[in-house]
Design a protein around this motif. Sequence first.
Motif, PDB file in Angstrom:
ATOM      1  N   VAL A 128       0.836  -1.202   0.000  1.00  0.00           N
ATOM      2  CA  VAL A 128       0.000   0.000   0.000  1.00  0.00           C
ATOM      3  C   VAL A 128       0.865   1.243   0.000  1.00  0.00           C
ATOM      4  CG1 VAL A 128      -1.704   1.285   1.323  1.00  0.00           C
ATOM      5  CG2 VAL A 128      -1.816  -1.193   1.231  1.00  0.00           C
ATOM      6  N   TRP A 129       1.940   1.185   0.780  1.00  0.00           N
ATOM      7  CA  TRP A 129       2.777   2.377   0.905  1.00  0.00           C
ATOM      8  C   TRP A 129       3.607   2.602  -0.344  1.00  0.00           C
ATOM      9  CZ3 TRP A 129       1.186   5.482   4.494  1.00  0.00           C
ATOM     10  CH2 TRP A 129       0.380   4.926   5.498  1.00  0.00           C
ATOM     11  N   VAL A 130       3.850   1.554  -1.115  1.00  0.00           N
ATOM     12  CA  VAL A 130       4.512   1.734  -2.402  1.00  0.00           C
ATOM     13  C   VAL A 130       3.587   2.514  -3.338  1.00  0.00           C
ATOM     14  CG1 VAL A 130       5.408   0.532  -4.429  1.00  0.00           C
ATOM     15  CG2 VAL A 130       5.909  -0.349  -2.143  1.00  0.00           C
ATOM     16  N   VAL A 131       2.301   2.109  -3.356  1.00  0.00           N
ATOM     17  CA  VAL A 131       1.326   2.805  -4.206  1.00  0.00           C
ATOM     18  C   VAL A 131       1.237   4.279  -3.796  1.00  0.00           C
ATOM     19  CG1 VAL A 131      -1.129   2.963  -4.793  1.00  0.00           C
ATOM     20  CG2 VAL A 131      -0.003   0.729  -4.673  1.00  0.00           C
ATOM     21  N   ILE A 132       1.189   4.516  -2.479  1.00  0.00           N
ATOM     22  CA  ILE A 132       1.062   5.892  -1.992  1.00  0.00           C
ATOM     23  C   ILE A 132       2.306   6.708  -2.351  1.00  0.00           C
ATOM     24  CG2 ILE A 132       1.059   7.257   0.125  1.00  0.00           C
ATOM     25  CD1 ILE A 132      -0.914   5.203   1.271  1.00  0.00           C
ATOM     26  N   ALA A 133       3.487   6.120  -2.143  1.00  0.00           N
ATOM     27  CA  ALA A 133       4.726   6.844  -2.436  1.00  0.00           C
ATOM     28  C   ALA A 133       4.795   7.185  -3.923  1.00  0.00           C
ATOM     29  CB  ALA A 133       5.931   5.998  -2.028  1.00  0.00           C
ATOM     30  N   TRP A 134       4.411   6.225  -4.771  1.00  0.00           N
ATOM     31  CA  TRP A 134       4.423   6.478  -6.216  1.00  0.00           C
ATOM     32  C   TRP A 134       3.456   7.610  -6.566  1.00  0.00           C
ATOM     33  CZ3 TRP A 134       6.887   6.377 -10.484  1.00  0.00           C
ATOM     34  CH2 TRP A 134       6.211   6.486 -11.709  1.00  0.00           C
ATOM     35  N   SER A 135       2.267   7.595  -5.946  1.00  0.00           N
ATOM     36  CA  SER A 135       1.274   8.626  -6.245  1.00  0.00           C
ATOM     37  C   SER A 135       1.788   9.997  -5.839  1.00  0.00           C
ATOM     38  CB  SER A 135      -0.040   8.332  -5.522  1.00  0.00           C
ATOM     39  OG  SER A 135      -0.494   7.042  -5.853  1.00  0.00           O
ATOM     40  N   PHE A 136       2.430  10.068  -4.673  1.00  0.00           N
ATOM     41  CA  PHE A 136       3.012  11.342  -4.244  1.00  0.00           C
ATOM     42  C   PHE A 136       4.014  11.840  -5.277  1.00  0.00           C
ATOM     43  CE2 PHE A 136       1.920  10.988   0.384  1.00  0.00           C
ATOM     44  CZ  PHE A 136       1.340  12.241   0.451  1.00  0.00           C
ATOM     45  N   PHE A 137       4.849  10.914  -5.710  1.00  0.00           N
ATOM     46  CA  PHE A 137       5.891  11.271  -6.659  1.00  0.00           C
ATOM     47  C   PHE A 137       5.265  11.848  -7.918  1.00  0.00           C
ATOM     48  CE2 PHE A 137       8.775  10.095 -10.120  1.00  0.00           C
ATOM     49  CZ  PHE A 137       9.908  10.771  -9.710  1.00  0.00           C
ATOM     50  N   VAL A 138       4.220  11.166  -8.418  1.00  0.00           N
ATOM     51  CA  VAL A 138       3.585  11.611  -9.654  1.00  0.00           C
ATOM     52  C   VAL A 138       2.925  12.978  -9.458  1.00  0.00           C
ATOM     53  CG1 VAL A 138       1.633  11.151 -11.190  1.00  0.00           C
ATOM     54  CG2 VAL A 138       3.233   9.323 -10.606  1.00  0.00           C
ATOM     55  N   VAL A 139       2.206  13.135  -8.322  1.00  0.00           N
ATOM     56  CA  VAL A 139       1.482  14.382  -8.097  1.00  0.00           C
ATOM     57  C   VAL A 139       2.461  15.547  -7.944  1.00  0.00           C
ATOM     58  CG1 VAL A 139      -0.002  15.609  -6.487  1.00  0.00           C
ATOM     59  CG2 VAL A 139      -0.512  13.254  -7.095  1.00  0.00           C
ATOM     60  N   TRP A 140       3.557  15.278  -7.242  1.00  0.00           N
ATOM     61  CA  TRP A 140       4.475  16.355  -6.907  1.00  0.00           C
ATOM     62  C   TRP A 140       5.311  16.775  -8.109  1.00  0.00           C
ATOM     63  CZ3 TRP A 140       5.164  15.848  -1.148  1.00  0.00           C
ATOM     64  CH2 TRP A 140       5.391  17.088  -0.570  1.00  0.00           C
ATOM     65  N   VAL A 141       5.925  15.799  -8.737  1.00  0.00           N
ATOM     66  CA  VAL A 141       6.883  16.170  -9.774  1.00  0.00           C
ATOM     67  C   VAL A 141       6.603  15.526 -11.119  1.00  0.00           C
ATOM     68  CG1 VAL A 141       8.774  16.736  -8.236  1.00  0.00           C
ATOM     69  CG2 VAL A 141       8.416  14.367  -8.914  1.00  0.00           C
ATOM     70  N   GLY A 142       5.601  14.615 -11.173  1.00  0.00           N
ATOM     71  CA  GLY A 142       5.357  13.874 -12.414  1.00  0.00           C
ATOM     72  C   GLY A 142       5.156  14.780 -13.609  1.00  0.00           C
ATOM     73  N   SER A 143       4.333  15.847 -13.431  1.00  0.00           N
ATOM     74  CA  SER A 143       4.021  16.697 -14.571  1.00  0.00           C
ATOM     75  C   SER A 143       5.204  17.585 -14.941  1.00  0.00           C
ATOM     76  CB  SER A 143       2.792  17.553 -14.260  1.00  0.00           C
ATOM     77  OG  SER A 143       3.011  18.269 -13.069  1.00  0.00           O
ATOM     78  N   LEU A 144       6.109  17.813 -14.002  1.00  0.00           N
ATOM     79  CA  LEU A 144       7.248  18.676 -14.293  1.00  0.00           C
ATOM     80  C   LEU A 144       8.365  17.913 -14.996  1.00  0.00           C
ATOM     81  CD1 LEU A 144       7.513  20.681 -10.952  1.00  0.00           C
ATOM     82  CD2 LEU A 144       6.573  21.465 -13.120  1.00  0.00           C
ATOM     83  N   LEU A 145       8.495  16.617 -14.646  1.00  0.00           N
ATOM     84  CA  LEU A 145       9.631  15.855 -15.160  1.00  0.00           C
ATOM     85  C   LEU A 145       9.389  15.319 -16.562  1.00  0.00           C
ATOM     86  CD1 LEU A 145      10.850  13.815 -12.064  1.00  0.00           C
ATOM     87  CD2 LEU A 145      11.683  15.979 -12.971  1.00  0.00           C
ATOM     88  N   GLY A 146       8.146  15.437 -17.057  1.00  0.00           N
ATOM     89  CA  GLY A 146       7.862  14.925 -18.387  1.00  0.00           C
ATOM     90  C   GLY A 146       8.005  13.418 -18.500  1.00  0.00           C
ATOM     91  N   LEU A 147       7.502  12.696 -17.505  1.00  0.00           N
ATOM     92  CA  LEU A 147       7.522  11.236 -17.562  1.00  0.00           C
ATOM     93  C   LEU A 147       6.531  10.766 -18.618  1.00  0.00           C
ATOM     94  CD1 LEU A 147       7.516  10.364 -13.767  1.00  0.00           C
ATOM     95  CD2 LEU A 147       9.409  10.080 -15.357  1.00  0.00           C
ATOM     96  N   PRO A 148       6.725   9.540 -19.164  1.00  0.00           N
ATOM     97  CA  PRO A 148       5.758   9.024 -20.142  1.00  0.00           C
ATOM     98  C   PRO A 148       4.349   8.959 -19.557  1.00  0.00           C
ATOM     99  CG  PRO A 148       7.559   7.448 -19.739  1.00  0.00           C
ATOM    100  CD  PRO A 148       7.835   8.654 -18.921  1.00  0.00           C
TER     101      PRO A 148
END
Lengths: 532, 301
Positions: free
Chosen positions: A461-481
């Motif tokens: 569960v905490w892996v899913v949460i950590a990934w979601s944080f990562f995406v929300v925080w910096v996902g749109s800035l880093l230009g990930l696929p």
Amino acid sequence: MNGLGALVRLTLRRNRWFYLAWVLALGAMVPATAAAYETLVGGLAGDGALDLMAANPTMRAMLGPPTDLTTPGGFTVWRVGTFVATAAGVMGLLGVVRGTRADEEAGRTELLRSGVVGRHAPLTAAVVVGLAACALLGLVVTAGMSAVGEPVVGSLALGLGVALVAASFVGVGALTAQLTSSARAARGLGLAVLLAAYLLRAVADAAPQHSVTRGLAWLSPVQWMALARPYAGERWVVLLLPAALTALLVAAAFALESRRDHGSGLWTVRPGPDRARPGLLSTTGLAWRLQRGVVAGWLAGLAVLALAMGSLSGTFDQMVREVPQLAVVLQRLGQGTDRLVDAFFVALLGLVAVLVAVVGAQLWERLGAEEERGHAELLLATAVPRTRLALSHLAVAVVGSLVLLVAFAVLLAVPESVSRGDAGPVGSTVGAALALAPGSLLVVGLAVLLHGWAPRLGWLVWVVIAWSFFVVWVGSLLGLPGWLVSLTPWDPLPALPVEPMDWPAVLLVTGAAAALMALGVWGYRRRDLRLP
Amino acid sequence: MGVIEIRGLVKRFGSTVALDGLDLVVEQGEIHGFLGPNGAGKSTTLRILLGLLRADGGSARVLGGDPWADAAQLHRRLAYVPGDVTLWPGLTGGEVIDLLGRLRGGLDERRRAELVERFDLDPRRRSSTYSKGNRQKVALVAALASDVELLLLDEPTSGLDPLMEAQFREVVRAGSTDGRTVLLSSHILSEVEHLCDRVSIIRAGRTVETGTLSELRHLTRTQLDVELAVPVPTELVSAPGVHDARLDGHRLTCQVDDGALGDVLARLSPLGIRSLASSPPTLEELFLRHYDRGGGREPRP
């Protein structure tokens, strides 16, 4: 001090993952911010847009006083420096309480003390290991900042500042562990001190220039790193403050430890009621009683965040009129809408939806802790069916997290509603928050499923949460696929009001969450109880 | 039909076999002692009887029901005190008693007050400040104050002082005369000896002995302490049925198989018996003998 060497090794062994996780997470955040300086700030630096943002009282209250925003180092100190120093204080505090009061409460220290171990040896070992972790964090920060090309001297000031602020809270934890007889109370008291220090500097920093109130910041230990001005003409002498405070608090802790009995605190625990009130006499009543402190703590934190962010929104239009480039950054974070307040709220609600999932998962995981502590055994030996016990904890988790989400949305929109004299923003923000709620519930559903069928895999569960944080925080800035970014529980849900309402998606995710919960509770009925 | 009927119960945790074909029958109204060394499977058995763990094989019936499928209904009619009682640190003892009582279906208020008094428990203290004995008292009061047919007690007095232990025995005995059935797992053999009508001894997940104390003693030896008119002849030491003999001039102490008691006495009386004391074996001696037999330790000489 007999047996100190062995105790230090034992403390290191029992706490290494705890400290390593904190040091790596906090240590990575600092150079990552400096490295992202260009992306985050872009061309804004020269135009005074940042200075304007930095002069805004709300921003100052949240992040602290800016010293020099024209360099990546100075910007990093302002953007994450005080936060990292404060979080490092949490690490030091929790770590030292783990090694002292928590072990003493669990009876492990008694076993050690009955061997050839001096009275102060366990406290000394916990403090030594805690200070070593602070030093390691300081080293990681200094090395990391130097590695991304920042001046070594400033990096050293930043690293040393963070380490010493954290060390002060090692002292605070060592002291509170002597005062209370339960680890929970020692942690709570220490965190209250930390929160008070943060609020004190927030009040001081938000005060108008030349006001006397600003001087109060000097009284807040979490501010001392920033007051040493890394990358902006370092004032090394300021760092003597946390060093002296640490020495003082640790000395006081030792003095107090000599004056108390093993197992007790200097403060006695007040007696409570001899009979239970009717509200406690059900599994749900008990679950709420055990969790209300957690919910109240999160509510307080989210309320402060909501009001601060909400009041910031009122100043947007003025800021953007003066600095048009700012709009670009906000739009990038907020799914490309034209209305800046909407973009800001969308970005913020996306973040808070993940936070609420953290709360939901945390509230649900109490059931697992109840099993491991043997409390569930007592309850399930009475006429309580397993399903009822599980549903009680699930109810607290679901209702608690939804209430927090709605409360955040209301408080976020209140400042705008007040300034426009119109309740509209409150309604639409609550709607937008509720449209994201199914994603948070899906995370809780995953936690329930894992607890029912594979309790040892609960960390997923905490892996899913950590990934979601990562995406929300910096996902749109880093230009990930795009496909990678879309791998979060919230991705299918509509970002109101920027995107149109999407009932099928909302209902689908809600249904999936409910299905996971039902499946998990069914599994919980079928498996062996976990026992201490 | 027994209140508890267990046949061939098997429970595995991974590759460890905790219960390996355990049998146990507890009759209505009796106090049944459940003895075994640490790790023999006593707590596992109780937890299967409570539906907290699921058996891998064999059958178990409690109060005529299936302990796994009918757990919640059965628990209205029974109460349980775990061996290691942990309570919610922020709740007071009184709150925990009320909570557990209500969740079981109600407490007898008069008994609750009487038991709190009898066990000298301060119900206003937070659980975090209780000693092990006091936590046990909280669970005992909650269990004993409820109106149930069956008590499952897992080493309930391991943290109590002798005074409280005596109170505990009195309460349990009084409950038993009211028709309550008690399954008492214990290490304290004197307690079992004083309280229990029947005893089951288990080892490595199997029942090795079961019956009333006098039945168990029948299968065993009698302790003899004899003083003779003449020095004890050494050949007595190796006489059939004589064990653990110690010679000290005119004095002989030994254990004698019950079947050989007549023969041994017949050989002793011509020698002139000045004094003779015989005592049945204590439960402790029974207990030790069972664990020594193939239990990994050296057999007693």
